[in-house]
Design a protein around this motif. Sequence first.
Motif, mmCIF file in Angstrom:
data_model
loop_
_atom_site.group_PDB
_atom_site.id
_atom_site.type_symbol
_atom_site.label_atom_id
_atom_site.label_comp_id
_atom_site.label_asym_id
_atom_site.label_seq_id
_atom_site.Cartn_x
_atom_site.Cartn_y
_atom_site.Cartn_z
ATOM 1 N N TRP A 31 32.530 61.945 72.445
ATOM 2 C CA TRP A 31 32.728 61.983 73.886
ATOM 3 C C TRP A 31 34.034 61.288 74.267
ATOM 4 O O TRP A 31 34.776 61.770 75.118
ATOM 5 N N LEU A 32 34.318 60.148 73.634
ATOM 6 C CA LEU A 32 35.556 59.423 73.933
ATOM 7 C C LEU A 32 36.784 60.191 73.459
ATOM 8 O O LEU A 32 37.825 60.148 74.102
ATOM 9 N N GLY A 33 36.682 60.893 72.347
ATOM 10 C CA GLY A 33 37.810 61.647 71.821
ATOM 11 C C GLY A 33 37.825 63.053 72.367
ATOM 12 O O GLY A 33 37.773 64.025 71.618
ATOM 13 N N PHE A 34 37.894 63.171 73.691
ATOM 14 C CA PHE A 34 37.727 64.461 74.354
ATOM 15 C C PHE A 34 38.933 65.378 74.210
ATOM 16 O O PHE A 34 38.837 66.573 74.422
ATOM 17 N N GLY A 35 40.097 64.846 73.863
ATOM 18 C CA GLY A 35 41.308 65.663 73.790
ATOM 19 C C GLY A 35 41.187 66.773 72.770
ATOM 20 O O GLY A 35 40.701 66.582 71.664
ATOM 21 N N ASN A 36 41.574 67.960 73.148
ATOM 22 C CA ASN A 36 41.545 69.140 72.280
ATOM 23 C C ASN A 36 40.138 69.431 71.754
ATOM 24 O O ASN A 36 39.976 69.937 70.645
ATOM 25 N N ARG A 37 39.138 69.016 72.546
ATOM 26 C CA ARG A 37 37.722 69.216 72.197
ATOM 27 C C ARG A 37 37.367 68.639 70.815
ATOM 28 O O ARG A 37 36.541 69.150 70.088
ATOM 29 N N GLY A 38 38.034 67.580 70.447
ATOM 30 C CA GLY A 38 37.749 66.916 69.191
ATOM 31 C C GLY A 38 38.352 67.591 67.971
ATOM 32 O O GLY A 38 38.150 67.138 66.854
ATOM 33 N N VAL A 39 39.092 68.667 68.171
ATOM 34 C CA VAL A 39 39.697 69.389 67.059
ATOM 35 C C VAL A 39 41.039 68.744 66.713
ATOM 36 O O VAL A 39 41.874 68.529 67.584
ATOM 37 N N ILE A 100 33.354 54.975 82.654
ATOM 38 C CA ILE A 100 34.644 55.371 82.086
ATOM 39 C C ILE A 100 35.204 56.551 82.876
ATOM 40 O O ILE A 100 34.560 57.575 83.026
ATOM 41 N N ASN A 101 36.414 56.367 83.372
ATOM 42 C CA ASN A 101 37.080 57.399 84.153
ATOM 43 C C ASN A 101 38.313 57.843 83.372
ATOM 44 O O ASN A 101 39.297 57.120 83.281
ATOM 45 N N TRP A 102 38.244 59.017 82.791
ATOM 46 C CA TRP A 102 39.335 59.505 81.952
ATOM 47 C C TRP A 102 40.631 59.709 82.724
ATOM 48 O O TRP A 102 41.699 59.379 82.261
ATOM 49 N N PHE A 103 40.524 60.313 83.886
ATOM 50 C CA PHE A 103 41.716 60.736 84.614
ATOM 51 C C PHE A 103 41.860 59.930 85.896
ATOM 52 O O PHE A 103 41.387 60.315 86.942
ATOM 53 N N ASP A 104 42.522 58.811 85.802
ATOM 54 C CA ASP A 104 42.710 57.965 86.965
ATOM 55 C C ASP A 104 43.974 57.145 86.752
ATOM 56 O O ASP A 104 44.610 57.229 85.711
ATOM 57 N N LYS A 105 44.303 56.344 87.724
ATOM 58 C CA LYS A 105 45.433 55.436 87.600
ATOM 59 C C LYS A 105 44.901 54.124 87.041
ATOM 60 O O LYS A 105 43.869 53.632 87.487
ATOM 61 N N TYR A 106 45.622 53.575 86.088
ATOM 62 C CA TYR A 106 45.196 52.338 85.454
ATOM 63 C C TYR A 106 46.256 51.276 85.656
ATOM 64 O O TYR A 106 47.443 51.522 85.482
#
Length: 143
Positions: A31-39, A100-106
């Motif tokens: 779930w945390l490694g969501f980029g490229n659907r884990g591929v 956890i908010n993946w797409f936000d300003k940090y």
Amino acid sequence: MQLRFLSDAPLRRPVTAATNKVESFNRFSQWLGFGNRGVIADNDPVDQEKAIKFNALLTNAVIFHNALDIAEIVRQLLEEGWEIDAEDLAHISPYLTEHINWFDKYSTHELGIQPEAYDPKLDVDFTPLREQDLAAAGFTAAA
């Protein structure tokens, strides 16, 4: 061994519990490694290893942060007079994702701030759970 596993319920319990923990960790990590659907699309073994290790590092960092948050909440509840026993805590998982908010300003302005010393001690007696685990594994207390 497989027949023993199928016919021996006390043996299946700890094996199933351990398997469930590993599967939960893997789902959380995925779930945390969501980029490229884990591929991992890179064919370079060094880059593949980096991607896997970075994801493991991120996973462990989030688990550690979640465990710190859980411990702090337990401390607050104990201070408020709530009774919390080890059995209650045994059902809490550090694989939390709701915050956890993946797409936000940090903000990075807090990166240089030294955190307060952390006290890892929780005032909860885990002895009954340890004894249950030993008994389930077929160990008994020394006579």
